[in-house]
Structure formats: C-alpha cells, structure tokens
Design a protein around this motif. Structure first.
Motif, PDB file in Angstrom:
ATOM      1  N   GLU A  58     106.108-101.970  -6.631  1.00 34.17           N
ATOM      2  CA  GLU A  58     104.868-101.739  -5.876  1.00 34.17           C
ATOM      3  C   GLU A  58     105.155-100.958  -4.591  1.00 34.17           C
ATOM      4  O   GLU A  58     104.506 -99.951  -4.290  1.00 34.17           O
ATOM      5  CB  GLU A  58     104.221-103.083  -5.510  1.00 34.17           C
ATOM      6  N   GLY A  59     106.120-101.454  -3.825  1.00 34.90           N
ATOM      7  CA  GLY A  59     106.460-100.794  -2.574  1.00 34.90           C
ATOM      8  C   GLY A  59     107.027 -99.402  -2.796  1.00 34.90           C
ATOM      9  O   GLY A  59     106.736 -98.464  -2.049  1.00 34.90           O
ATOM     10  N   GLN A  60     107.838 -99.257  -3.838  1.00 32.77           N
ATOM     11  CA  GLN A  60     108.418 -97.949  -4.137  1.00 32.77           C
ATOM     12  C   GLN A  60     107.343 -96.966  -4.600  1.00 32.77           C
ATOM     13  O   GLN A  60     107.417 -95.771  -4.302  1.00 32.77           O
ATOM     14  CB  GLN A  60     109.509 -98.126  -5.201  1.00 32.77           C
ATOM     15  N   TYR A  61     106.347 -97.474  -5.304  1.00 37.95           N
ATOM     16  CA  TYR A  61     105.196 -96.638  -5.696  1.00 37.95           C
ATOM     17  C   TYR A  61     104.476 -96.136  -4.441  1.00 37.95           C
ATOM     18  O   TYR A  61     104.146 -94.938  -4.328  1.00 37.95           O
ATOM     19  CB  TYR A  61     104.250 -97.476  -6.556  1.00 37.95           C
ATOM     20  N   ILE A  62     104.245 -97.046  -3.502  1.00 39.56           N
ATOM     21  CA  ILE A  62     103.539 -96.675  -2.265  1.00 39.56           C
ATOM     22  C   ILE A  62     104.340 -95.642  -1.478  1.00 39.56           C
ATOM     23  O   ILE A  62     103.790 -94.647  -0.993  1.00 39.56           O
ATOM     24  CB  ILE A  62     103.280 -97.937  -1.413  1.00 39.56           C
ATOM     25  N   MET A  63     105.644 -95.877  -1.361  1.00 40.22           N
ATOM     26  CA  MET A  63     106.483 -94.937  -0.601  1.00 40.22           C
ATOM     27  C   MET A  63     106.557 -93.584  -1.317  1.00 40.22           C
ATOM     28  O   MET A  63     106.617 -92.525  -0.664  1.00 40.22           O
ATOM     29  CB  MET A  63     107.885 -95.518  -0.417  1.00 40.22           C
ATOM     30  N   GLY A  96     110.638 -93.137  -3.225  1.00 30.32           N
ATOM     31  CA  GLY A  96     110.806 -94.414  -3.924  1.00 30.32           C
ATOM     32  C   GLY A  96     112.261 -94.810  -4.041  1.00 30.32           C
ATOM     33  O   GLY A  96     112.621 -95.989  -3.900  1.00 30.32           O
ATOM     34  N   GLY A  97     113.130 -93.811  -4.294  1.00 26.88           N
ATOM     35  CA  GLY A  97     114.558 -94.093  -4.460  1.00 26.88           C
ATOM     36  C   GLY A  97     115.205 -94.607  -3.187  1.00 26.88           C
ATOM     37  O   GLY A  97     116.003 -95.559  -3.223  1.00 26.88           O
ATOM     38  N   LEU A  98     114.863 -93.982  -2.056  1.00 25.27           N
ATOM     39  CA  LEU A  98     115.449 -94.432  -0.783  1.00 25.27           C
ATOM     40  C   LEU A  98     114.972 -95.840  -0.431  1.00 25.27           C
ATOM     41  O   LEU A  98     115.735 -96.652   0.104  1.00 25.27           O
ATOM     42  CB  LEU A  98     115.061 -93.452   0.335  1.00 25.27           C
ATOM     43  N   TRP A  99     113.688 -96.121  -0.743  1.00 31.14           N
ATOM     44  CA  TRP A  99     113.158 -97.466  -0.456  1.00 31.14           C
ATOM     45  C   TRP A  99     113.879 -98.516  -1.296  1.00 31.14           C
ATOM     46  O   TRP A  99     114.165 -99.624  -0.827  1.00 31.14           O
ATOM     47  CB  TRP A  99     111.653 -97.493  -0.725  1.00 31.14           C
ATOM     48  N   ALA A 100     114.180 -98.162  -2.550  1.00 31.47           N
ATOM     49  CA  ALA A 100     114.877 -99.111  -3.433  1.00 31.47           C
ATOM     50  C   ALA A 100     116.356 -99.227  -3.088  1.00 31.47           C
ATOM     51  O   ALA A 100     117.007-100.206  -3.472  1.00 31.47           O
ATOM     52  CB  ALA A 100     114.721 -98.667  -4.883  1.00 31.47           C
ATOM     53  N   ALA A 101     116.891 -98.229  -2.392  1.00 33.37           N
ATOM     54  CA  ALA A 101     118.314 -98.285  -2.025  1.00 33.37           C
ATOM     55  C   ALA A 101     118.582 -99.450  -1.067  1.00 33.37           C
ATOM     56  O   ALA A 101     119.691 -99.997  -1.050  1.00 33.37           O
ATOM     57  CB  ALA A 101     118.740 -96.968  -1.380  1.00 33.37           C
ATOM     58  N   ILE A 102     117.571 -99.835  -0.277  1.00 35.74           N
ATOM     59  CA  ILE A 102     117.768-100.926   0.707  1.00 35.74           C
ATOM     60  C   ILE A 102     118.155-102.232   0.005  1.00 35.74           C
ATOM     61  O   ILE A 102     119.200-102.815   0.318  1.00 35.74           O
ATOM     62  CB  ILE A 102     116.503-101.099   1.574  1.00 35.74           C
ATOM     63  N   ILE A 122     125.230-101.119  -9.011  1.00 39.18           N
ATOM     64  CA  ILE A 122     124.050-101.844  -8.542  1.00 39.18           C
ATOM     65  C   ILE A 122     123.185-100.943  -7.662  1.00 39.18           C
ATOM     66  O   ILE A 122     121.967-100.837  -7.850  1.00 39.18           O
ATOM     67  CB  ILE A 122     124.470-103.117  -7.771  1.00 39.18           C
ATOM     68  N   VAL A 123     123.827-100.276  -6.705  1.00 38.41           N
ATOM     69  CA  VAL A 123     123.078 -99.382  -5.811  1.00 38.41           C
ATOM     70  C   VAL A 123     122.449 -98.241  -6.603  1.00 38.41           C
ATOM     71  O   VAL A 123     121.260 -97.918  -6.434  1.00 38.41           O
ATOM     72  CB  VAL A 123     123.995 -98.824  -4.705  1.00 38.41           C
ATOM     73  N   LEU A 124     123.236 -97.648  -7.488  1.00 32.34           N
ATOM     74  CA  LEU A 124     122.744 -96.513  -8.261  1.00 32.34           C
ATOM     75  C   LEU A 124     121.571 -96.907  -9.153  1.00 32.34           C
ATOM     76  O   LEU A 124     120.577 -96.170  -9.258  1.00 32.34           O
ATOM     77  CB  LEU A 124     123.881 -95.947  -9.112  1.00 32.34           C
ATOM     78  N   SER A 125     121.671 -98.058  -9.793  1.00 27.56           N
ATOM     79  CA  SER A 125     120.582 -98.487 -10.677  1.00 27.56           C
ATOM     80  C   SER A 125     119.304 -98.759  -9.888  1.00 27.56           C
ATOM     81  O   SER A 125     118.202 -98.434 -10.349  1.00 27.56           O
ATOM     82  CB  SER A 125     120.992 -99.738 -11.462  1.00 27.56           C
ATOM     83  N   MET A 126     119.440 -99.326  -8.679  1.00 26.20           N
ATOM     84  CA  MET A 126     118.250 -99.559  -7.864  1.00 26.20           C
ATOM     85  C   MET A 126     117.633 -98.243  -7.399  1.00 26.20           C
ATOM     86  O   MET A 126     116.405 -98.103  -7.372  1.00 26.20           O
ATOM     87  CB  MET A 126     118.594-100.441  -6.664  1.00 26.20           C
ATOM     88  N   VAL A 127     118.478 -97.283  -7.041  1.00 32.13           N
ATOM     89  CA  VAL A 127     117.958 -95.987  -6.586  1.00 32.13           C
ATOM     90  C   VAL A 127     117.200 -95.285  -7.720  1.00 32.13           C
ATOM     91  O   VAL A 127     116.081 -94.786  -7.521  1.00 32.13           O
ATOM     92  CB  VAL A 127     119.110 -95.092  -6.073  1.00 32.13           C
ATOM     93  N   ILE A 128     117.787 -95.261  -8.907  1.00 28.24           N
ATOM     94  CA  ILE A 128     117.115 -94.603 -10.046  1.00 28.24           C
ATOM     95  C   ILE A 128     115.834 -95.351 -10.407  1.00 28.24           C
ATOM     96  O   ILE A 128     114.788 -94.741 -10.679  1.00 28.24           O
ATOM     97  CB  ILE A 128     118.065 -94.528 -11.258  1.00 28.24           C
ATOM     98  N   SER A 129     115.905 -96.681 -10.370  1.00 28.39           N
ATOM     99  CA  SER A 129     114.715 -97.492 -10.636  1.00 28.39           C
ATOM    100  C   SER A 129     113.613 -97.166  -9.616  1.00 28.39           C
ATOM    101  O   SER A 129     112.440 -96.987  -9.986  1.00 28.39           O
ATOM    102  CB  SER A 129     115.084 -98.979 -10.569  1.00 28.39           C
ATOM    103  N   GLY A 130     113.997 -97.083  -8.345  1.00 27.96           N
ATOM    104  CA  GLY A 130     113.017 -96.763  -7.306  1.00 27.96           C
ATOM    105  C   GLY A 130     112.459 -95.357  -7.451  1.00 27.96           C
ATOM    106  O   GLY A 130     111.281 -95.113  -7.172  1.00 27.96           O
ATOM    107  N   ILE A 179     111.213-100.841 -13.995  1.00 25.97           N
ATOM    108  CA  ILE A 179     111.591-102.250 -14.168  1.00 25.97           C
ATOM    109  C   ILE A 179     112.649-102.382 -15.264  1.00 25.97           C
ATOM    110  O   ILE A 179     113.648-103.097 -15.106  1.00 25.97           O
ATOM    111  CB  ILE A 179     110.358-103.105 -14.522  1.00 25.97           C
ATOM    112  N   ALA A 180     112.419-101.689 -16.387  1.00 26.13           N
ATOM    113  CA  ALA A 180     113.334-101.803 -17.523  1.00 26.13           C
ATOM    114  C   ALA A 180     114.732-101.297 -17.154  1.00 26.13           C
ATOM    115  O   ALA A 180     115.744-101.891 -17.550  1.00 26.13           O
ATOM    116  CB  ALA A 180     112.789-101.008 -18.710  1.00 26.13           C
ATOM    117  N   PHE A 181     114.786-100.213 -16.402  1.00 24.42           N
ATOM    118  CA  PHE A 181     116.086 -99.651 -16.019  1.00 24.42           C
ATOM    119  C   PHE A 181     116.878-100.645 -15.164  1.00 24.42           C
ATOM    120  O   PHE A 181     118.075-100.849 -15.371  1.00 24.42           O
ATOM    121  CB  PHE A 181     115.883 -98.342 -15.250  1.00 24.42           C
ATOM    122  N   ALA A 182     116.182-101.269 -14.206  1.00 25.06           N
ATOM    123  CA  ALA A 182     116.854-102.266 -13.364  1.00 25.06           C
ATOM    124  C   ALA A 182     117.292-103.467 -14.189  1.00 25.06           C
ATOM    125  O   ALA A 182     118.395-104.002 -13.991  1.00 25.06           O
ATOM    126  CB  ALA A 182     115.933-102.693 -12.226  1.00 25.06           C
TER     127      ALA A 182
END
Length: 366
Positions: free
Chosen positions: A88-93, A125-131, A252-260, A74-77
């Motif tokens: 939550e979803g990224q944790y599950i994935m 998690g990273g691929l899920w957050a990439a969406i 933006i994409v990179l930060s979401m991927v790392i966050s995920g 969360i903090a990274f994003a």
C-alpha cells in the motif's frame, strides 16, 4: 523433469484454487438466497457486468492492472521468505513519485517522458521498500511491523506533498486544490479505445500490457536466472542458503526493493493511465491489501498472479452490476473472503501431517 511430472505439478497447483473458487461461489449463493435474491440472477449480473462486451471487459482489465502489479509484488517477496504487507505504502510512493517526475521533467519529449515517469514510480516504490529490507537484513527487524508503519507514513507524506509541494496553487498560481498538478497529456499512457474504438467508454490503457510484461519478466527472473535461484533458496531455507554461500542479507534487501518497485509500478500505471494526479486521501487505496489475496490465490507464481488478478478484477467490476440487480455489494467481499479462507485451509491441511508426525516422534522419545 518429464512432461508427465510437469503436468502433475501443474494440476496439483491449480486444483485447490479452482475448488476454492467453486466453493466460494456456492457459499456466496447461500448468502444471496438469505437476502431473498436468486443466485443465478446475481451471478449473471456479475459476469455480464464485467465480461458482457468489450467496453466492460476493458473496465475489468483496468481494475485488473494494479492488482497484477501488487500481486506480483507480494508474491515476489513471498518467494524470498518475506511478507511485504507494505505494498500500500509503496503504491502511494510510486504514485507521488510519478507526478513529481512528470513535473520536474515536463519539457522532455512525450515518448521519453512516459518512460521516465513510469521508471520514477518504480524507483519511488523500490526505495520505500528498501527501508524494511535493510532493517530486516541488518538488524533482524520484522518486515511486517516496519511495512505497516511505513504504509501510514507514506499516506501522510503523500498528503503533505499534495498540499505543500505539488499543489497547483504553488506551481501554477491557481487556487488551493486537494490534489497535485496534472501530469502533461504527452506523458499519459495511451487509452486502448484510441486504436480499438470498440472499447468505447472504457479507460483501459497500455498499462495492462506493462503489467503482463512484468509478470513474464518476474517469471523469467525467478525461475530462469541465478539471482532467482538464490532468492528462492533464501525463501526456502535461509540457513541452508547461507551455508551454500548465498548472501542472505543481499537477497533480502534486493527482494524487498524489487517487490517495492512492482508495487510502485501499480501507482505509476494508475496515475499515468487513469487519474493523471494524486488526490489528498484519508485512507489507503486498497490495492496492496488485495494484492495479498491475489498472490495467495495465484500460488505466488507470476503466471498464477495474472489469472488471480483477472478473477478479482471480474469480481470488482461486476459488483456494480450486482448492486443494480439488488444484490448487496458485500456478497462479492464474502466470495473473496471465502476464497482466501479455503486457500489458507490448504496450507493448514499440508501443515497438519507434519504436526502429527512431530507429535508421534515426541511420544516415542518420551
């Protein structure tokens, strides 16, 4: 920046969270008194239940481990100006990817397999957050809406995989189960009591070291690299960053991927260190939502997240001892909630002067 300024910034950053924690315990005392109990007894039970001996400390660290990962996520994003409510979803994935990798690569040697499944969890998690990252960067779709929907999508997808893809009845010919196949013993994270017997029954494992290591890596990435500077620039002012030649979409994409990936690591560490499988679930595990609180209390700083995650780990583990002492477990929830309210209050207090200044200018122009 000289040492005096650094010290002043450090004090400014921690004084309000510490005050918020202190006031939350005071308000928690009022509720404890309201239910006819002694606050001193309640808090003694809370801290003895979470820090009273190495086994209890181990259980506290076990609960702290996924919170470090999701708090960092969360903090990274946040640092890149994004609200990743989809941890939550990224944790599950991340969790389901870990089990899938453990089954696919089950013949690998143990030392390699552990690395592979942890990495698979991060990738899941990273691929899920990439969406949501791509949708935000290319179409301007708000990440909060997308990540909320993806949380439920991940939950239902995981349940489908548990029943129809990774179920022991399909892969091992056993009866139908409500959980996936177990990951091999050689792929599991080492329990600390195996080399420090004083941890006794505690299930704390080497995942805590991975989490702490990730916190320092994220700190280095954010504050010591060009990439971190670009991410923070986009978070502070994306228009100024773009004017300065920084690719907003890419960051933006990179930060979401790392966050995920960080949230996915939480799932991987839980599977590889504690559950060894993924259960069919009717609801969210909750680590992602608690990670939001951890990030806020930690001031979105990786090292602050470490301290905040430990605080929430203490509260979570000590709540059981409070219940044994006759204190409703909801008291801990109230304390956590009040901490968040006070932390949010700090942001409001900072925002108010700018509002007054803007209003004054408007009146002067009129």
């Amino acid at each position: 920046m000289n040492k005096e300024n650094k010290l002043k910034i450090f004090v400014d950053n921690i004084k309000f969270p510490l005050l918020a924690i202190f006031l939350s315990f005071i308000i928690g005392s009022i509720f404890i008194i309201a239910v006819g109990k002694n606050p001193i007894v309640a808090y003694a039970a809370l801290f003895s239940g979470s820090l009273g001996g190495l086994p209890k400390i181990g259980e506290t660290l076990l609960k702290t481990t996924p919170l470090i990962f999701t708090g960092l996520s969360i903090a990274f994003a946040f640092r890149a100006g994004l609200f990743n409510i989809g941890a939550e979803g990224q944790y599950i994935m991340g969790a389901i990817s870990t089990v899938a990798a453990a089954w696919i690569f089950r013949d690998l040697p143990g030392a390699i397999l552990v690395v592979v499944i942890i990495f698979a969890g991060a990738i899941g998690g990273g691929l899920w957050a990439a969406i949501p990252g791509i949708l935000k960067a290319k179409l301007g779709v708000h990440e909060v809406i997308v990540t909320i929907m993806l949380n439920y999508t991940a939950l239902f997808f995981s349940n489908y995989v548990v029943r129809k893809v990774l179920n022991p009845s399909l892969l091992q010919g056993t009866e139908q189960k409500a959980y996936t196949v177990l990951i091999p013993e050689k792929a599991r994270l080492t329990q600390l009591h195996e080399f420090i017997p004083q941890f006794e029954y505690s299930s704390v494992n080497t995942g805590i070291f991975i989490a702490i290591f990730c916190a320092f890596v994220i700190y280095f990435l954010l504050f010591k690299t060009t990439l971190g500077y670009e991410l923070r620039s986009v978070g502070n002012n994306r228009y100024a960053a773009e004017y300065g030649g920084i690719s907003v979409s890419k960051n933006i994409v990179l930060s979401m991927v790392i966050s995920g990936m960080l949230a996915g690591l939480a799932g991987a560490a839980t599977v590889a260190g504690l559950t060894f499988k993924v259960d069919q679930a009717s609801g969210m595990p909750g680590y992602g939502f608690t990670g939001i609180a951890v990030a806020l209390v930690g001031k979105n700083h990786p090292l602050g997240v470490l301290a905040a995650a430990l605080l929430f780990g203490i509260l979570s583990n000590g709540a059981r001892k409070m219940q044994i002492a006759g204190i409703p477990k909801e008291i801990v929830g109230i304390i956590q909630g009040v901490i968040i309210v006070f932390i949010a209050g700090e942001a409001i207090l900072k925002y108010l002067p700018s509002l007054k200044k803007k209003d004054k200018k408007t009146k002067e122009v009129a």
